[in-house]
Every structure is written in C-alpha cells, then in structure tokens.
Enzyme design. Structure first.
Site, PDB file in Angstrom:
ATOM      1  N   SER A   1      32.998  75.760  29.993  1.00 47.43           N
ATOM      2  CA  SER A   1      32.425  76.450  31.145  1.00 47.43           C
ATOM      3  C   SER A   1      31.130  77.168  30.754  1.00 47.43           C
ATOM      4  O   SER A   1      30.195  76.529  30.286  1.00 47.43           O
ATOM      5  CB  SER A   1      33.472  77.405  31.748  1.00 47.43           C
ATOM      6  OG  SER A   1      33.112  77.805  33.043  1.00 47.43           O
TER       7      SER A   1
ATOM      8  N   ASP B   1      38.197  70.404  39.867  1.00 47.85           N
ATOM      9  CA  ASP B   1      37.706  71.731  39.461  1.00 47.85           C
ATOM     10  C   ASP B   1      37.216  72.511  40.681  1.00 47.85           C
ATOM     11  O   ASP B   1      36.281  72.074  41.362  1.00 47.85           O
ATOM     12  CB  ASP B   1      36.587  71.562  38.436  1.00 47.85           C
ATOM     13  CG  ASP B   1      36.266  72.835  37.667  1.00 47.85           C
ATOM     14  OD1 ASP B   1      36.428  73.931  38.228  1.00 47.85           O
ATOM     15  OD2 ASP B   1      35.851  72.731  36.501  1.00 47.85           O
TER      16      ASP B   1
ATOM     17  N   HIS C   1      40.029  73.456  36.486  1.00 46.16           N
ATOM     18  CA  HIS C   1      39.136  74.080  35.499  1.00 46.16           C
ATOM     19  C   HIS C   1      39.942  74.423  34.253  1.00 46.16           C
ATOM     20  O   HIS C   1      40.297  75.585  34.019  1.00 46.16           O
ATOM     21  CB  HIS C   1      38.501  75.330  36.127  1.00 46.16           C
ATOM     22  CG  HIS C   1      37.295  75.829  35.380  1.00 46.16           C
ATOM     23  ND1 HIS C   1      36.155  75.071  35.221  1.00 46.16           N
ATOM     24  CD2 HIS C   1      37.054  77.020  34.755  1.00 46.16           C
ATOM     25  CE1 HIS C   1      35.255  75.762  34.556  1.00 46.16           C
ATOM     26  NE2 HIS C   1      35.787  76.938  34.250  1.00 46.16           N
TER      27      HIS C   1
END
Length: 223
Positions: free
Chosen positions: A118, A172, A203
């Site tokens: 991320s 996600d 995610h």
C-alpha cells in the site's frame, strides 16, 4: 532515525548476502510483515537480512485527521487520492538512508530489494525508480501510484530496467483495483520489466501471492 524508531531487522542466517527492505502500509508498523518471513520459505542458501522500518506518526486527512504511522498524508477528492508529495519525497530520503546503510554493511545495491504494501509500496517504487545505483528489484503490493506524472522524467538510468513485481486485489476497497491496473500500464509504457499479478482478494496479501513472491525473489536474488 531515533533509537525508538529504529527498524526491525531479522536475518535468516549468518552473514547475509542480500537485503529486503519492506515498508508497511498506512496505520501499521514495522512488525506488520515479520510473520511473512517463514511463509516465504526462501531457500537456506539465500541468506537475507529483512529490514522493516517504521513510518513516522502524522495526522492523516483521509482518516479524519487521526494521528498514525504514515509514510505520507493522503486525502480524497472528486478526482480520487491526493498524496502529499512533500511527505513522499521525505520518505524517499529515509529509504535512501536505509539502502546506504545496507551498502555500508557490505550488501551490494544489486542484492537489495525494495518492497512494500500500500503506502509502503508507493514509497518503495518511488524511491527505487529514482535510485542512482542498480537494485535487485522492486516489489509493490496493492499500491496507489505515487507522483505518476513524474515517474518517466525522474526515472534514473541505473534502474531503467529494474525488475518490478506488481500485484493487486480485484476486490480492493481501500486502493481500487483500477489503480493497480493503471500502475501496471504506466510502468510497462516506460519500458520496465513488470511481473503483474491480480488476485481475488481485498486490501491484503494472499497465500497465492506469497507463493508468487517466493519465486520472484528467488529469481532476482539468484547468486
């Protein structure tokens, strides 16, 4: 870097010959990816020093201004994510210092992988593509693309062909899958050798993804 913010370091054996600097995502810390080391199942012949740094604490706009560990501030508007470039550039310098430290400890830059999840992936990619010495590879998982308008112009020739592992979950809801697809297209357009994977997940990181990472790391860190 202060003592209480020093990165976590785990070596898979004596006298490491490679380093993987792995940056966590928003709101986590350096401990987040410690458990992945045994899951990767890297061969005993590949002795690696894993370095898991901690992002600084800062208010994060997208989370209502709450203070948490973050590599940069991020907000949302009608056009999507707004990523704080000043913070990104500062985090780049932090990561550069960590790379330099590994080199000082005897690891050739061509034996260093920058990895992240991320926000951490965004910093790994941003820094790696601009780094002036060749790296072994860059691994960016579930990433919001950092400063996309300047990736091509700021790409350092030393890493113009650096191997990139890029992966994203199709479900996600934090960093939309379309951002992963965009990153894939963008990196291919500038000629980077990208290994792209998508997974039926949100995610997070999946076992299938870890298996693919294992193979990729074995390849880019082969003796």
């Amino acid at each position: 870097m202060t003592a209480d913010n020093a990165p976590i370091e785990i070596e898979t054996g004596p006298q490491p010959t490679a380093s993987i600097i792995w940056l966590h995502g928003l709101g986590a810390d350096g401990h987040d990816f410690e458990p992945i080391i045994p899951e990767l199942g890297l061969p005993g012949s590949l002795v690696v020093r894993f370095v898991f740094p901690h992002a600084p604490y800062r208010p994060v706009t997208v989370n209502g201004g709450a203070t948490m560990r973050a590599w940069y501030d991020i907000a949302m508007d009608g056009r999507g994510f707004r990523q704080d470039e000043t913070h990104i550039r500062a985090s780049e310098q932090t990561l550069r210092r960590l790379i330099a430290r590994e080199c000082e400890r005897g690891i050739d830059s061509r034996r260093i992988v920058l990895a992240g999840f991320s926000q951490g992936a965004a910093i790994a990619l941003h820094t790696g593509l601009r780094y002036p010495q060749p790296l072994a590879g860059i691994m960016a998982l579930s990433m919001p693309v950092p400063v996309p308008e300047r990736i091509a112009s700021e790409l350092n020739p030393a890493n113009a062909r650096v191997p990139v592992f890029l992966a994203h979950g199709t479900q996600d809801q934090v960093v939309p899958y379309t951002m992963g697809e965009y990153g894939h297209r963008l990196l291919e357009q500038i000629g980077l050798p990208v290994e792209w994977h998508s997974y039926l997940m949100d995610h997070t990181v999946s076992q299938e993804e870890i298996a693919h990472i294992r193979v990729w790391l074995g390849r880019v860190l082969a003796a």
